[in-house]
Write a protein that holds these residues in place. Structure first.
Motif, PDB file in Angstrom:
ATOM      1  N   LEU A 564       0.673  -1.347  -0.061  1.00  0.00           N
ATOM      2  CA  LEU A 564       0.010   0.047  -0.067  1.00  0.00           C
ATOM      3  C   LEU A 564       0.761   1.206  -0.103  1.00  0.00           C
ATOM      4  CD1 LEU A 564      -2.796  -0.805   2.233  1.00  0.00           C
ATOM      5  CD2 LEU A 564      -2.988  -0.941  -0.073  1.00  0.00           C
ATOM      6  N   ASP A 565       2.083   1.235   0.583  1.00  0.00           N
ATOM      7  CA  ASP A 565       2.822   2.414   0.462  1.00  0.00           C
ATOM      8  C   ASP A 565       3.754   2.617  -0.603  1.00  0.00           C
ATOM      9  OD1 ASP A 565       2.350   2.710   3.348  1.00  0.00           O
ATOM     10  OD2 ASP A 565       4.054   1.343   3.722  1.00  0.00           O
ATOM     11  N   SER A 566       3.402   1.668  -1.721  1.00  0.00           N
ATOM     12  CA  SER A 566       4.115   1.895  -3.103  1.00  0.00           C
ATOM     13  C   SER A 566       3.303   2.786  -4.138  1.00  0.00           C
ATOM     14  CB  SER A 566       4.074   0.415  -3.858  1.00  0.00           C
ATOM     15  OG  SER A 566       2.770  -0.074  -4.019  1.00  0.00           O
ATOM     16  N   ASN A 567       3.762   3.077  -4.954  1.00  0.00           N
ATOM     17  CA  ASN A 567       3.095   4.064  -5.987  1.00  0.00           C
ATOM     18  C   ASN A 567       2.318   3.289  -7.108  1.00  0.00           C
ATOM     19  OD1 ASN A 567       3.555   6.407  -4.239  1.00  0.00           O
ATOM     20  ND2 ASN A 567       5.681   6.573  -5.326  1.00  0.00           N
ATOM     21  N   ILE A 568       2.224   2.190  -7.084  1.00  0.00           N
ATOM     22  CA  ILE A 568       1.500   1.234  -8.287  1.00  0.00           C
ATOM     23  C   ILE A 568       0.156   1.173  -8.026  1.00  0.00           C
ATOM     24  CG2 ILE A 568       1.825  -0.795  -9.529  1.00  0.00           C
ATOM     25  CD1 ILE A 568       4.856  -1.298  -8.470  1.00  0.00           C
ATOM     26  N   THR A 569      -0.499   2.066  -8.393  1.00  0.00           N
ATOM     27  CA  THR A 569      -2.016   1.891  -8.347  1.00  0.00           C
ATOM     28  C   THR A 569      -2.520   0.539  -8.550  1.00  0.00           C
ATOM     29  OG1 THR A 569      -2.115   4.104  -8.830  1.00  0.00           O
ATOM     30  CG2 THR A 569      -4.201   3.164  -8.958  1.00  0.00           C
ATOM     31  N   ASP A 570      -2.163  -0.070  -9.466  1.00  0.00           N
ATOM     32  CA  ASP A 570      -2.730  -1.372  -9.927  1.00  0.00           C
ATOM     33  C   ASP A 570      -2.419  -2.544  -8.899  1.00  0.00           C
ATOM     34  OD1 ASP A 570      -4.078  -3.340 -11.467  1.00  0.00           O
ATOM     35  OD2 ASP A 570      -2.224  -4.086 -12.180  1.00  0.00           O
ATOM     36  N   PHE A 571      -1.341  -2.467  -8.145  1.00  0.00           N
ATOM     37  CA  PHE A 571      -0.879  -3.271  -6.880  1.00  0.00           C
ATOM     38  C   PHE A 571      -1.883  -2.855  -5.828  1.00  0.00           C
ATOM     39  CE2 PHE A 571       3.438  -4.706  -8.445  1.00  0.00           C
ATOM     40  CZ  PHE A 571       3.067  -5.339  -9.529  1.00  0.00           C
ATOM     41  N   GLN A 572      -1.869  -1.335  -5.514  1.00  0.00           N
ATOM     42  CA  GLN A 572      -2.866  -1.212  -4.382  1.00  0.00           C
ATOM     43  C   GLN A 572      -4.322  -1.629  -4.575  1.00  0.00           C
ATOM     44  OE1 GLN A 572      -1.896   3.018  -4.852  1.00  0.00           O
ATOM     45  NE2 GLN A 572      -0.331   2.905  -3.435  1.00  0.00           N
TER      46      GLN A 572
END
Length: 760
Positions: A564-572
């Motif tokens: 969730l802390d990443s900036n990858i919207t698809d993963f989030q």
């Protein structure tokens, strides 16, 4: 014929996807494809009882048999298919009967909305009409008449053979050396599969090869001579007694006949009934309309099934019903009856059970009678001593044809032996499963190729997974993934995970065979180059209640939250959907809260795409006392939740209100916190008037809690005012005037002046 081998690379002159019986096979294939499309839903929804599993197996078997018939018409001999046209028609009808029976058994075991889809397919199966192509019938008739001729003078017999083959070849588009070579290969493949006890069928096939060998040059030669006629769309054949002209327009005429049939059906369908005549559940004309407590009218059969499934709401308005009574709507039934009489339409009773499927003996009468007539054939030549090699000396084996399996015995009803290779489990699935079991014996490159091939196979075959053993599938695949992890082979990891995802998606019951080591291995892949593939698998697994605690025990939760802390919207988005599933388990909620997950959700409450999943997660977590405390302690959390009362859908509002009610019903301090952090009253008043039924009730309950909190405060303040001066009391009263009026007669001042927004 020596040039045939060189011409095999050419495109066959007949472009149809089916060699013969194109229209019938296309119609059957469309029906089968529709069933395959909803099969995963049926498999997921079936009851875990013996009758449900047996019904599913029956349907699976019916699908396999229909697919086998389609494959047979795609690969078999054109001449033999044309000879057995009546048999193919019978088998197409028998296949639809089996599919109908299987679906009807399943229909009563699935939720009502899926039952509606099944009902629509069942109606189309019953309406299926298999009409053979008249020119293919002519071809088959010509060959059958030739086979049934008695011994005659040599010249007369040669003329009959030549004319019959010319007629059949022109109508079946066997008009080039390539087409003749393919036809001979198809016949030879049939010969290889015929049992020794069926000598009559062998004689027929040998005779067809004999005719192709003897008159092939004539067919090709006549086509060359009449090139100009062929370019104009005609194929001419000259023989000693007549000048037989066959135009290529026969195929066009054949399609015209079917278009006329479709046009008649289209004309009947132009009578579109008024929308109110259709049941809101099935979208069809109502046979027995009834009114329920919400005032809506439904078909009795479908609304009763809706109630039998445990629903107590109106399917159309979603309003909770006071009772589940059904009142006949006589006026509506009369209007529908008059409309049907005007357009000559008959409505079938949806509650009527379908006619029982006839036995195989009765359904194959035409096959048996055809076989009897063939037993009386008197062949014009002695084929008993003719070898296959002498019939076609130019024939060479081709590896691409080794995969053809034409095991249907259409004359002797020997399907139990000839078709066994096509029954479930399929040969391909069994082969891959056996290969997967011996995966450890292969070198690494071979292992990777095997996994890639199996992944492709399962993606293309929707039913293959059902015939494979989950227990024997997972162990070698998990070992392969473990080796790929140790070797840091990203390509192998991705292929293995994609194969695992495909299998789990299509066979959900297989999750019970995944052991703890498998979950631990998946958690190791979360922070790697194959994160996407692992998240896809986790999303499938988290949808099963039995898997959620295993995911938590594997230590994967921390890695999932870190994404969730990443900036990858698809993963989030994938992570939040996974957490929504996981948080529905009470045990997992405690673990999530201990990992301090709630602050991570606040930023996503402002995201229009992810907010609906985040608010659902928070609602699930609110069953935990520590989670409620964390929500109140997280900066901006309550205000973000309150905003959804104004901007969210009905479902979002219901989740937000459930969270706020869970807080305010626990502690008075939380009530003050809610009122202090946001101007919540206007939003509550709006939802209490314009929200869903559940939202209205929750909004009113929350307003009551906040009102009681203010009343308690007022009483305390009044008690304290006895000890202050009159002037101080008056000043204090003025300061509190507007606050008290929140729940006084002037509450209307907080209602929205603007037009309420439309909720999704």
């Amino acid at each position: 014929m020596g040039t045939d081998a060189a011409e095999v690379v050419e495109t066959p002159s007949y472009p149809s996807s089916f060699k013969v019986h194109h229209m019938m096979c296309t119609e059957l294939r469309k029906l089968v494809d529709r069933i395959i499309k909803i099969f995963p839903e049926i498999e997921a929804a079936r009851p875990r009882c013996s009758s449900g599993i047996n019904a599913l197996c029956s349907l699976n078997s019916a699908i396999d048999k229909a697919k086998l018939l389609i494959q047979y018409c795609n690969e078999s001999s054109k001449l033999y298919l044309a000879m057995t046209t009546d048999v193919i028609v019978s088998r197409c009808q028998k296949s639809t009967n089996l599919l109908e029976q299987g679906l009807c058994q399943i229909q009563s075991m699935v939720p009502v909305m899926l039952a509606v889809k099944i009902s629509q397919i069942v109606d189309d199966l019953r309406a299926a009409n298999f009409i053979p192509d008249k020119f293919e019938e002519e071809a088959g008739k010509a060959v059958r008449e030739l086979l049934q001729r008695g011994a005659a003078a040599s010249d007369s017999m040669e003329y009959a053979e030549m004319r019959a083959l010319q007629t059949a070849a022109s109508r079946l588009h066997i008009t080039s050396s390539t087409a003749i070579l393919i036809e001979k290969r198809s016949i030879r493949k049939l010969l290889e599969k015929v049992s020794d006890t069926n000598q009559q069928k062998k004689k027929i096939l040998k005779y067809l090869l004999y005719l192709l060998k003897k008159y092939a040059n004539l067919i090709i030669g006549e086509q060359t001579v009449n090139t100009s006629d062929q370019n104009e769309g005609a194929f001419a054949v000259n023989n000693p007694g007549t000048n037989f002209i066959r135009t290529h327009s026969v195929n066009v005429e054949s399609h015209v006949e079917y278009k006329r049939y479709d046009a008649q059906a289209d004309k009947l369908s132009r009578a579109i009934p008024p929308e109110e005549f259709n049941c809101p559940i099935s979208s069809r004309l109502m046979y027995d309309p009834v009114v329920i407590a919400s005032g809506q009218t439904f078909e009795r059969f479908w609304i009763q099934k809706w109630f039998d499934d445990g629903n107590d709401t109106c399917p159309k308005t979603e309003m909770k019903l006071d009772d589940l009574s059904l009142t006949p709507n006589a006026v509506m039934k009369d209007l529908i009856s008059k409309w049907c009489m005007e357009y000559r339409i008959t409505i079938q009773d949806p509650s009527m059970q379908p006619n029982m499927l006839q036995s195989l003996e009765n359904s194959s009468t035409s096959i048996a009678s055809f076989g009897s007539s063939i037993n009386d054939l008197r062949f014009p030549v002695d084929l008993s001593n003719i070898s296959l090699g002498s019939l076609d000396t130019s024939y060479t084996s081709d590896g691409s044809y080794n995969k053809i399996a034409d095991g249907l015995s259409l004359i002797r009803e020997q399907t139990s032996d000839d078709l066994s290779r096509y029954q479930s489990p399929s040969n391909a699935s069994r082969m891959y499963l056996e290969s997967l079991s011996s995966l450890a014996e292969l070198d690494w490159e071979s292992k990777c190729k095997m996994v890639e091939d199996m992944k492709t196979h399962l993606k293309c075959d929707d039913l293959a997974c059902l015939s494979m053993s989950s227990k024997n599938f997972f162990e070698p695949l998990i070992n392969f993934l473990s080796s790929a992890h140790d070797l840091h082979d990203i390509r192998a990891q991705r292929a293995g995970l994609q194969l695992l995802f495909t299998f789990l998606s299509k066979k959900r019951s297989g999750t019970e065979y995944l052991n703890e080591d498998a979950y631990s291995l998946l958690s190791l892949f979360l922070a790697s180059e194959v994160t996407k593939e692992v998240l896809d698998i986790m999303q499938v697994l988290s949808g099963h209640s039995s898997c959620r605690s295993k995911i938590a025990a594997s230590g994967a939760l921390l890695s999932i939250l870190n994404i969730l802390d990443s900036n990858i919207t698809d993963f989030q988005e994938r992570v939040i959907k996974i957490l929504r599933n996981l948080s529905s388990s009470t045990n997992v909620c405690s673990t999530l809260v201990s990992l301090e997950c709630i602050p991570k959700f606040v930023p996503f409450l402002q995201d229009t795409t992810l907010a609906r999943h985040c608010i659902a997660v928070l609602r699930n977590l609110c069953s935990n006392q520590e989670a409620r405390a964390s929500i109140t302690q997280t900066s901006g959390c309550i205000s973000s939740i309150a905003i959804l009362l104004e901007t969210g859908s009905y479902e979002d509002q219901e989740h937000a209100l459930a969270i706020l009610l869970a807080l305010c019903s626990q502690r008075v301090e939380y009530c003050h916190l809610v009122m202090d952090e946001c101007d919540i009253f206007p939003a509550l008043f709006d939802v209490s008037v314009n929200g869903s039924e559940k939202g209205k009730a929750s909004a009113l309950e929350l307003l009551r809690l906040l009102r009681d909190t203010n009343c308690d405060d007022d009483e305390q303040e009044c008690f304290q005012s006895d000890n202050v001066t009159s002037e101080d009391a008056n000043n204090y009263s003025k300061d509190k005037k507007s606050h008290k009026s929140l729940f006084g007669v002037k509450l209307s001042m907080f209602s929205r002046s603007s037009k309420p927004k439309k909720k999704k």
